[in-house]
Design a protein around this motif. Structure first.
Motif, mmCIF file in Angstrom:
data_model
loop_
_atom_site.group_PDB
_atom_site.id
_atom_site.type_symbol
_atom_site.label_atom_id
_atom_site.label_comp_id
_atom_site.label_asym_id
_atom_site.label_seq_id
_atom_site.Cartn_x
_atom_site.Cartn_y
_atom_site.Cartn_z
ATOM 1 N N GLU A 11 0.833 -1.204 0.000
ATOM 2 C CA GLU A 11 0.000 0.000 0.000
ATOM 3 C C GLU A 11 0.874 1.263 0.000
ATOM 4 O O GLU A 11 0.571 2.231 -0.692
ATOM 5 C CB GLU A 11 -0.928 -0.009 1.217
ATOM 6 C CG GLU A 11 -2.056 -1.034 1.086
ATOM 7 C CD GLU A 11 -2.886 -1.115 2.359
ATOM 8 O OE1 GLU A 11 -2.303 -1.434 3.422
ATOM 9 O OE2 GLU A 11 -4.092 -0.868 2.293
ATOM 10 N N ASP A 12 1.936 1.222 0.785
ATOM 11 C CA ASP A 12 2.855 2.375 0.794
ATOM 12 C C ASP A 12 3.460 2.593 -0.587
ATOM 13 O O ASP A 12 3.610 3.721 -1.057
ATOM 14 C CB ASP A 12 3.979 2.143 1.809
ATOM 15 C CG ASP A 12 3.490 2.338 3.240
ATOM 16 O OD1 ASP A 12 2.463 3.036 3.419
ATOM 17 O OD2 ASP A 12 4.122 1.778 4.167
ATOM 18 N N ARG B 63 0.907 4.109 -2.904
ATOM 19 C CA ARG B 63 0.742 5.538 -2.593
ATOM 20 C C ARG B 63 1.906 6.337 -3.188
ATOM 21 O O ARG B 63 1.709 7.352 -3.852
ATOM 22 C CB ARG B 63 0.696 5.718 -1.078
ATOM 23 C CG ARG B 63 0.457 7.158 -0.640
ATOM 24 C CD ARG B 63 0.319 7.282 0.874
ATOM 25 N NE ARG B 63 -0.844 6.565 1.368
ATOM 26 C CZ ARG B 63 -0.803 5.470 2.126
ATOM 27 N NH1 ARG B 63 0.378 4.956 2.486
ATOM 28 N NH2 ARG B 63 -1.893 4.874 2.512
ATOM 29 N N TYR C 199 -5.504 5.842 -2.116
ATOM 30 C CA TYR C 199 -4.073 6.032 -1.877
ATOM 31 C C TYR C 199 -3.539 7.362 -2.396
ATOM 32 O O TYR C 199 -2.440 7.757 -2.027
ATOM 33 C CB TYR C 199 -3.283 4.867 -2.476
ATOM 34 C CG TYR C 199 -3.676 3.558 -1.852
ATOM 35 C CD1 TYR C 199 -3.391 3.299 -0.501
ATOM 36 C CD2 TYR C 199 -4.388 2.602 -2.573
ATOM 37 C CE1 TYR C 199 -3.788 2.120 0.090
ATOM 38 C CE2 TYR C 199 -4.786 1.415 -1.994
ATOM 39 C CZ TYR C 199 -4.481 1.184 -0.648
ATOM 40 O OH TYR C 199 -4.878 0.022 -0.050
ATOM 41 N N TYR C 200 -4.292 8.026 -3.225
ATOM 42 C CA TYR C 200 -3.847 9.363 -3.641
ATOM 43 C C TYR C 200 -4.670 10.444 -2.958
ATOM 44 O O TYR C 200 -4.136 11.342 -2.327
ATOM 45 C CB TYR C 200 -3.936 9.517 -5.160
ATOM 46 C CG TYR C 200 -3.402 10.852 -5.621
ATOM 47 C CD1 TYR C 200 -2.034 11.105 -5.632
ATOM 48 C CD2 TYR C 200 -4.257 11.884 -5.994
ATOM 49 C CE1 TYR C 200 -1.531 12.334 -6.009
ATOM 50 C CE2 TYR C 200 -3.770 13.121 -6.386
ATOM 51 C CZ TYR C 200 -2.407 13.336 -6.394
ATOM 52 O OH TYR C 200 -1.901 14.564 -6.763
ATOM 53 N N GLN D 99 -6.542 9.969 -0.435
ATOM 54 C CA GLN D 99 -6.577 9.669 1.007
ATOM 55 C C GLN D 99 -8.003 9.700 1.566
ATOM 56 O O GLN D 99 -8.220 10.120 2.701
ATOM 57 C CB GLN D 99 -5.705 10.663 1.785
ATOM 58 C CG GLN D 99 -4.280 10.785 1.297
ATOM 59 C CD GLN D 99 -3.403 9.618 1.745
ATOM 60 O OE1 GLN D 99 -3.411 9.238 2.901
ATOM 61 N NE2 GLN D 99 -2.677 9.032 0.822
#
Lengths: 414, 188
Positions: free
Chosen positions: A7-8, A11, B139-140, B142
């Motif tokens: 996941e990191d 991102r 993920y971008y 948030q």
């Protein structure tokens, strides 16, 4: 829950791709222009567009005939249709606007079915949809990366999926809508499936000779005696051969074709393409009842779509572009004589085209989706040379784009 | 001569229109770069991103008077872009006329290609549109799972399952490069 390393990484990857971008590619004026376009489209889709303006497409010398209906009478007992002299121009912008269309339409943009003038939101996209039992049978796409891969879904009245199979061909629907056929691949061979629309009769399944999936089989149409005309693709050569599948499961090849066009369940005639001529093609009308013997031939038209009574046949330009054909002729199916010629209007720089996936509304009228002037319309064309625009359904389209399609056309070449 | 009631009504409408245009223009100027980045992640290429964002702004403009909560504008634009992108995707394969010999532009890595991240980004672009939307929003942007569910019009459970499938697909596509113990060289 703490994020996983993956996941990191995701991102970071997204930020790495997007964060350096500092783009402001358009102005408020650009947005206003797009907003106006959306408004126009919404109005058109809502049926508010364009009031009827008289116009005409009936040429000199036309003999008007009364309304026609789908006929059970064999063609020989009918008088010949009057010939229309001159070319009839299809100008949907100025044609009289007619009442709503009985043939359902699919709006691909809005994922909607337009039936009896009402819009029905569909839960998923369909490329073909026809009434069946208490619901529908639809063809949907099963692989977003492969446009040719489709499956069949048997649906309830609210489009809930009751049964499905894939991969399959598209559907063939009989002229009166009472019979529906498709082919599905079972892993070893294509199997022809033939059902009655009311769902009363048990489906008939006819396995064809074992072969690869890309040797695609599609039902072209129905023939007298509960037979079905199918085309079988030779994936190596790209050529299609015709075969008649009988109700007893027999398969009779009709050799000598490059592509299989249409069939009439009244007359037993069928059409096949027999030659490429570089920038055109030649087609034949053949008689399935006479072992596929030639009835007549032409290199002027692509022959697709018998009328329900079997008396007439549609001739498109001899080479179809993705936009379709700029012309459409209605021909005498037994002689090839021209009954009426239609030509779609448009400026010299316009992309114009009549989508060959048309539907005969009755023995004397054809419904087609046409593109001209950056808009798509649905028009009704009569044997008597009349042209009507089906009210309220003009939509903006880009060149090469199709937005409105007949849900269950009589001509299906895919 | 004094203005008639009709004239005054027209003036009021022009004034309202002018206010609307000024407000909209200010919002667009301020937010275009950031929203463009989201559009780019959803569409995967610049042409698609521009089309997506322009359509979203146009629809926002048409609805401007009905949106009371100015804090919600970004969410409104995101929702339109996500829905529109899924629709565009469908159109892309739906319309056989668009089956051209030239492939659409994908994986534009003109600004970013540092190996692992670039590879992952290219894999994100291969995800089905709804999964990709979940990944971008999660993920971008948030956003929380509940906020993503609201944007996509699906349940929180579906958001979770879509995210889970997306991550599994990314892991399966590039097990080597996503192995945290693999060296950077291996990953490339």
């Amino acid at each position: 829950m703490s994020p996983t390393p993956l996941e990191d990484q995701v991102r970071d990857a997204l930020h790495g791709a997007a964060d350096p971008l500092q783009r402001t590619p358009f102005t408020v004026t650009d947005v206003h222009a797009r907003a106006r376009r959306i408004q126009r489209r919404r109005r058109a889709a809502a049926g508010a567009a364009v009031a009827a303006v008289l116009a005409i497409a009936v040429p000199f010398g036309v003999d008007m005939v009364g309304p026609t209906t789908r006929s059970d009478v064999p063609p020989a007992t009918e008088p010949p249709a009057p010939r229309v002299t001159g070319t009839v121009r299809i100008d949907p912008r100025s044609a009289p606007v007619s009442e709503e269309l009985a043939e359902p339409l699919l709006d691909l943009d809005g994922q909607r079915l337009i039936v009896d003038g009402e819009d029905v939101d569909l839960p998923r996209l369909y490329d073909q949809l026809t009434p069946y039992a208490d619901g529908w049978i639809g063809i949907n796409f099963i692989d977003p990366k492969n446009e040719g891969a489709v499956g069949v879904q048997v649906l309830g009245p609210d489009f809930e999926v009751l049964d499905e199979a894939a991969p399959t061909s598209h559907l063939a629907v009989s002229a009166d809508g009472s019979r529906i056929a498709w082919a599905e691949y079972d892993g070893d061979r294509w199997v022809l499936v033939d059902r009655d629309r009311d769902g009363a009769r048990e489906e008939r399944r006819t396995p064809l000779a074992p072969g690869p999936q890309d040797g695609r089989v599609r039902p072209v149409g129905f023939l007298p005696g509960d037979a079905v005309l199918v085309s079988i693709l030779d994936a190596g050569t790209g050529q299609e051969s015709a075969s008649v599948v009988g109700p007893d499961g027999s398969t009779t090849p009709l050799p000598g074709s490059l592509r299989v066009g249409s069939a009439s369940e009244v007359s037993g005639l069928l059409t096949v393409q027999t030659r490429f001529t570089g920038d055109g093609s030649c087609w034949q009308v053949r008689d399935a009842g006479a072992g596929g013997a030639e009835v007549w031939r032409t290199c002027d038209y692509s022959l697709l779509g018998f009328s329900p009574d079997g008396r007439h046949l549609l001739g498109f330009t001899d080479y179809l572009t993705p936009e379709g054909s700029p012309t459409l002729a209605i021909l005498d199916a037994t002689t090839g004589e021209r009954v009426v010629d239609f030509e779609l209007t448009g400026s010299r720089t316009d992309v114009v085209g009549i989508n060959p996936e048309v539907a005969w509304e009755d023995d004397g009228t054809v419904v087609a989706a046409v593109v001209t002037g950056g808009q798509q319309y649905v028009v009704r064309l009569g044997l008597d040379g009349t042209v009507e625009r089906i009210g309220g359904e003009a939509v903006d389209v880009e060149p090469g784009e199709v937005r409105l399609m007949l849900a269950a056309p009589d001509v299906m070449q895919r | 001569m004094g203005a008639t009631l009709v004239d005054m009504g027209a003036q009021d409408r022009r004034h309202d229109r002018s206010d609307k245009d000024a407000d909209f223009s200010a919002y667009m100027s301020a937010r275009q770069p950031a929203l463009y980045r989201t559009a780019y992640l959803l569409a995967g290429d610049h042409a698609g991103a521009e089309d997506l964002l322009q359509t979203a702004f146009a629809k926002l403009y048409l609805s401007w008077d009905r949106i009371r909560d100015r804090e919600a504008l970004d969410g409104y634009v995101r929702r339109i872009m996500v829905n529109e992108n899924n629709s565009l995707w469908r159109r892309a394969w739906k319309r056989r006329e668009h089956a051209t010999d030239t492939m659409p532009e994908t994986g534009a890595l003109d600004t970013y290609d540092d190996g692992m991240g670039g590879i992952l980004w290219s894999f994100v672009q291969t995800l089905p549109p709804k999964q990709r939307s979940v990944v971008v929003l999660r993920y971008y942007e948030q956003l929380s799972e509940a906020e993503i569910a609201d944007v996509l019009g699906i349940s929180v459970g579906t958001v979770k399952s879509q995210a889970s499938r997306a991550l599994a697909a990314l892991r399966a596509r590039a097990p080597q490069s996503l192995d945290p113990h693999a060296s950077g060289d291996d990953a490339r």
